[in-house]
Design a protein around this motif. Structure first.
Motif, PDB file in Angstrom:
ATOM      1  N   LYS A 106      -5.088   4.727 -23.587  1.00  0.00           N
ATOM      2  CA  LYS A 106      -5.741   5.445 -22.491  1.00  0.00           C
ATOM      3  C   LYS A 106      -6.186   4.499 -21.382  1.00  0.00           C
ATOM      4  O   LYS A 106      -6.854   3.503 -21.636  1.00  0.00           O
ATOM      5  N   VAL A 107      -5.827   4.833 -20.144  1.00  0.00           N
ATOM      6  CA  VAL A 107      -6.263   4.083 -18.960  1.00  0.00           C
ATOM      7  C   VAL A 107      -7.609   4.630 -18.512  1.00  0.00           C
ATOM      8  O   VAL A 107      -7.755   5.826 -18.291  1.00  0.00           O
ATOM      9  N   LEU A 108      -8.579   3.743 -18.363  1.00  0.00           N
ATOM     10  CA  LEU A 108      -9.895   4.126 -17.856  1.00  0.00           C
ATOM     11  C   LEU A 108     -10.053   3.757 -16.384  1.00  0.00           C
ATOM     12  O   LEU A 108     -10.791   4.422 -15.661  1.00  0.00           O
ATOM     13  N   ALA A 109      -9.394   2.703 -15.942  1.00  0.00           N
ATOM     14  CA  ALA A 109      -9.420   2.291 -14.534  1.00  0.00           C
ATOM     15  C   ALA A 109      -8.226   1.385 -14.283  1.00  0.00           C
ATOM     16  O   ALA A 109      -7.809   0.628 -15.171  1.00  0.00           O
ATOM     17  N   LEU A 110      -7.709   1.463 -13.070  1.00  0.00           N
ATOM     18  CA  LEU A 110      -6.538   0.662 -12.695  1.00  0.00           C
ATOM     19  C   LEU A 110      -6.575   0.450 -11.193  1.00  0.00           C
ATOM     20  O   LEU A 110      -6.832   1.385 -10.432  1.00  0.00           O
ATOM     21  N   TYR A 111      -6.320  -0.792 -10.775  1.00  0.00           N
ATOM     22  CA  TYR A 111      -6.136  -1.063  -9.349  1.00  0.00           C
ATOM     23  C   TYR A 111      -5.135  -2.194  -9.197  1.00  0.00           C
ATOM     24  O   TYR A 111      -5.308  -3.272  -9.773  1.00  0.00           O
ATOM     25  N   CYS A 112      -4.091  -1.920  -8.428  1.00  0.00           N
ATOM     26  CA  CYS A 112      -3.073  -2.923  -8.125  1.00  0.00           C
ATOM     27  C   CYS A 112      -3.358  -3.502  -6.749  1.00  0.00           C
ATOM     28  O   CYS A 112      -3.182  -2.824  -5.730  1.00  0.00           O
ATOM     29  N   MET A 113      -3.816  -4.734  -6.730  1.00  0.00           N
ATOM     30  CA  MET A 113      -3.971  -5.475  -5.485  1.00  0.00           C
ATOM     31  C   MET A 113      -2.582  -5.975  -5.078  1.00  0.00           C
ATOM     32  O   MET A 113      -1.655  -5.928  -5.884  1.00  0.00           O
ATOM     33  N   PRO A 114      -2.403  -6.467  -3.856  1.00  0.00           N
ATOM     34  CA  PRO A 114      -1.085  -6.949  -3.450  1.00  0.00           C
ATOM     35  C   PRO A 114      -0.507  -8.044  -4.346  1.00  0.00           C
ATOM     36  O   PRO A 114       0.700  -8.144  -4.513  1.00  0.00           O
ATOM     37  N   GLU A 129       0.824  -1.207   0.000  1.00  0.00           N
ATOM     38  CA  GLU A 129       0.000   0.000   0.000  1.00  0.00           C
ATOM     39  C   GLU A 129       0.863   1.264   0.000  1.00  0.00           C
ATOM     40  O   GLU A 129       0.480   2.279  -0.583  1.00  0.00           O
ATOM     41  N   GLU A 130       2.064   1.176   0.589  1.00  0.00           N
ATOM     42  CA  GLU A 130       2.946   2.346   0.667  1.00  0.00           C
ATOM     43  C   GLU A 130       3.365   2.865  -0.714  1.00  0.00           C
ATOM     44  O   GLU A 130       3.678   4.041  -0.861  1.00  0.00           O
ATOM     45  N   PHE A 131       3.405   1.990  -1.723  1.00  0.00           N
ATOM     46  CA  PHE A 131       3.817   2.450  -3.047  1.00  0.00           C
ATOM     47  C   PHE A 131       2.797   2.134  -4.148  1.00  0.00           C
ATOM     48  O   PHE A 131       3.045   2.399  -5.325  1.00  0.00           O
ATOM     49  N   ARG A 132       1.650   1.602  -3.766  1.00  0.00           N
ATOM     50  CA  ARG A 132       0.629   1.232  -4.758  1.00  0.00           C
ATOM     51  C   ARG A 132       0.221   2.410  -5.633  1.00  0.00           C
ATOM     52  O   ARG A 132       0.173   2.312  -6.858  1.00  0.00           O
ATOM     53  N   ASP A 133      -0.080   3.545  -5.021  1.00  0.00           N
ATOM     54  CA  ASP A 133      -0.531   4.718  -5.775  1.00  0.00           C
ATOM     55  C   ASP A 133       0.537   5.177  -6.778  1.00  0.00           C
ATOM     56  O   ASP A 133       0.217   5.473  -7.929  1.00  0.00           O
ATOM     57  N   GLU A 134       1.785   5.220  -6.341  1.00  0.00           N
ATOM     58  CA  GLU A 134       2.876   5.612  -7.248  1.00  0.00           C
ATOM     59  C   GLU A 134       3.035   4.617  -8.386  1.00  0.00           C
ATOM     60  O   GLU A 134       3.280   5.004  -9.530  1.00  0.00           O
ATOM     61  N   LEU A 135       2.907   3.321  -8.087  1.00  0.00           N
ATOM     62  CA  LEU A 135       2.999   2.292  -9.117  1.00  0.00           C
ATOM     63  C   LEU A 135       1.879   2.465 -10.137  1.00  0.00           C
ATOM     64  O   LEU A 135       2.117   2.379 -11.353  1.00  0.00           O
ATOM     65  N   GLU A 136       0.675   2.710  -9.669  1.00  0.00           N
ATOM     66  CA  GLU A 136      -0.445   2.910 -10.585  1.00  0.00           C
ATOM     67  C   GLU A 136      -0.205   4.126 -11.480  1.00  0.00           C
ATOM     68  O   GLU A 136      -0.475   4.066 -12.695  1.00  0.00           O
ATOM     69  N   LYS A 137       0.314   5.202 -10.927  1.00  0.00           N
ATOM     70  CA  LYS A 137       0.633   6.383 -11.742  1.00  0.00           C
ATOM     71  C   LYS A 137       1.712   6.055 -12.769  1.00  0.00           C
ATOM     72  O   LYS A 137       1.648   6.500 -13.918  1.00  0.00           O
ATOM     73  N   TYR A 138       2.691   5.267 -12.357  1.00  0.00           N
ATOM     74  CA  TYR A 138       3.763   4.888 -13.280  1.00  0.00           C
ATOM     75  C   TYR A 138       3.196   4.034 -14.427  1.00  0.00           C
ATOM     76  O   TYR A 138       3.539   4.244 -15.594  1.00  0.00           O
ATOM     77  N   ILE A 139       2.337   3.080 -14.106  1.00  0.00           N
ATOM     78  CA  ILE A 139       1.714   2.242 -15.137  1.00  0.00           C
ATOM     79  C   ILE A 139       0.886   3.113 -16.088  1.00  0.00           C
ATOM     80  O   ILE A 139       0.937   2.933 -17.315  1.00  0.00           O
ATOM     81  N   CYS A 140       0.154   4.071 -15.554  1.00  0.00           N
ATOM     82  CA  CYS A 140      -0.597   4.999 -16.413  1.00  0.00           C
ATOM     83  C   CYS A 140       0.338   5.733 -17.366  1.00  0.00           C
ATOM     84  O   CYS A 140       0.015   5.914 -18.550  1.00  0.00           O
ATOM     85  N   GLY A 141       1.497   6.143 -16.870  1.00  0.00           N
ATOM     86  CA  GLY A 141       2.475   6.814 -17.715  1.00  0.00           C
ATOM     87  C   GLY A 141       2.980   5.927 -18.842  1.00  0.00           C
ATOM     88  O   GLY A 141       3.169   6.390 -19.976  1.00  0.00           O
ATOM     89  N   ILE A 142       3.190   4.647 -18.543  1.00  0.00           N
ATOM     90  CA  ILE A 142       3.621   3.693 -19.572  1.00  0.00           C
ATOM     91  C   ILE A 142       2.553   3.603 -20.668  1.00  0.00           C
ATOM     92  O   ILE A 142       2.852   3.693 -21.861  1.00  0.00           O
TER      93      ILE A 142
END
Length: 153
Positions: free
Chosen positions: A45-53, A25-38
């Motif tokens: 275009k990303v419409l929804a994204l959620y990284c579970m553990p 959870e400490e880096f989930r939000d940053e990872l999701e932003k990074y994936i959106c950037g990729i």
């Protein structure tokens, strides 16, 4: 591509290697932003994204100018490198091979977006394995159990 028009919506599902709970959870939000950037960097275009553990759901609007397999390869390779370069985990991070890809019509997008964004609540009631097998059955995807994700019981 001039004179090429499309409306393609794909939900991608892929898992952490060994199905370990490594996405913290400490880096989930940053990872999701990074994936959106990729994804954005590939003109998709990303419409929804959620990284579970232990797995990720990603709903995309894709153009026909890129192979889906190439896009997923780039998402996985670059996001793994991002986690490893920042030493966010003690051990090396990898995604499992393979992915699920499920298509939707525009009329289903709101439901799929809500489904993806409510993953933590959803997985209080249903395991990832049950969820993934349900996708395969719902979309009538033929599969060989030997080649599904590694499952942790």
């Amino acid at each position: 591509m001039p004179n090429t028009y499309s409306q393609i919506y794909i939900q991608l599902v892929f898992a952490v290697k060994g199905r370990e709970n490594l996405i913290k959870e400490e880096f989930r939000d940053e990872l999701e932003k990074y994936i959106c950037g990729i994804v954005n960097g590939k003109s998709q275009k990303v419409l929804a994204l959620y990284c579970m553990p232990d797995h990720t759901h990603l709903l995309l609007s894709v153009k026909p100018n890129i192979s889906l397999s190439d896009l997923v390869r780039d998402i996985k390779a670059n996001s793994s490198a991002w986690i490893n370069d920042r030493k966010l985990l003690k051990n090396k991070f990898n995604w499992q091979e393979g992915f699920g890809a499920f298509s939707y019509s525009k009329s289903h997008l709101d439901n799929v977006i809500n489904y993806i964004l409510s993953q933590p609540v959803h997985h209080q009631k249903r395991s990832f394995k049950d969820e993934y097998l349900a996708f395969l059955e719902k979309f009538e995807v033929e599969y060989d159990e030997r080649y599904l994700f590694e499952w942790i019981n």
